[in-house]
Design an enzyme around this catalytic site. Sequence first.
Site, short mmCIF file in Angstrom:
data_model
loop_
_atom_site.label_atom_id
_atom_site.label_comp_id
_atom_site.label_asym_id
_atom_site.label_seq_id
_atom_site.Cartn_x
_atom_site.Cartn_y
_atom_site.Cartn_z
N GLU A 57 -1.39 -1.67 -5.07
CA GLU A 57 -0.05 -1.38 -5.13
C GLU A 57 0.50 -1.95 -3.54
OE1 GLU A 57 -1.36 0.83 -8.64
OE2 GLU A 57 -1.99 0.89 -6.45
N HIS A 126 -0.08 11.35 -13.68
CA HIS A 126 0.93 10.58 -14.35
C HIS A 126 2.33 11.08 -14.79
CE1 HIS A 126 -3.14 8.84 -15.11
NE2 HIS A 126 -2.23 7.65 -15.58
#
Length: 334
Positions: A57, A126
Amino acid sequence: MTMIQALRSAMDVMLERDNNVVIYGQDVGYFGGVFRCTDGLQAKYGKSRVFDAPISEGGIVGTAVGMAAYGLRPVVEIQFADYFYPASDQIVSEAARLRYRSAGEFTAAMTIRMPCGGGIYGGQTHSQSPEAMFTHVCGLRTVMPSNPYDAKGLLISCIENDDPVIFLEPKRLYNGPFDGHHDKPVVPWSQHPLGEVPEGYYTVPLDTASVFRPGEDLTVITYGTMVFVAEAAARETGVDAEIIDLRSIWPLDLDAIVNSVKKTGRCVVVHEATRTSGFGAELVALVQEHCFYHLEAPVERVTGWDTPYPHAQEWAYFPGPDRVGAAFKRAMEA
């Protein structure tokens, strides 16, 4: 369109209109994204415009900053908002500061898409809603749509904007509006007016809130999935709530908030994220600063709990219509 299709349509429109737009991230190319938001775009525009990135990321966002500085308009995807943390230095120290540091010579015209929120049994890694972390950073815009029509128009506006934008997508809304009643059948966007999305180019203005539901009894300030939860709570309690969908979380439409609270005299702030230092605290402060003498009751706040998002107890954490409705009643009885 579903929200997935609306987001794909927005990227399709911008890839065709502007050769400087590039799209990349983990699995967004050949695979079309974990939620299929970019499905078919690589086949249509080629591997130099839509491509896969390594599982890094920090690398994804860092290269996007460089691309933006040189005139491209990258749209990158963080597969889940929970995974932005390795990229936080690039977002905060580089993307958000580039225009200021260069005295306007360079900009970071980039959009970072992040699926966020719970309601899909994603557990602690998540399901997070980290919007408050971004609103604290000068130089970033933070956007969260609640429906397909807004999602497409806002995403196009974000891609065209010269500021770096965090574009948060409530994944529980990808395929239909969700009112918090997880034990009921899913309602598809095809049965909702806001599922009507034009095929071509259009924009929804940034920094502009929407009066999702007009009302006279109290004002609800919210965004994302909680828009529909608040609507369900109003329906089930009989409280005539005016629901303000912020859409652009920061910068926000302060006039829409102030005008509504001055009219109703009562206010409930709702978000899914953790309570302490959540963005709701900023909203409560703004209402107190600008509407104090118009308030008939203390401002209520309904949020997630100060815990990691639990898997087994997801619906105890999720601020559903019962909790929101209870806040409505407290505000009305004060």
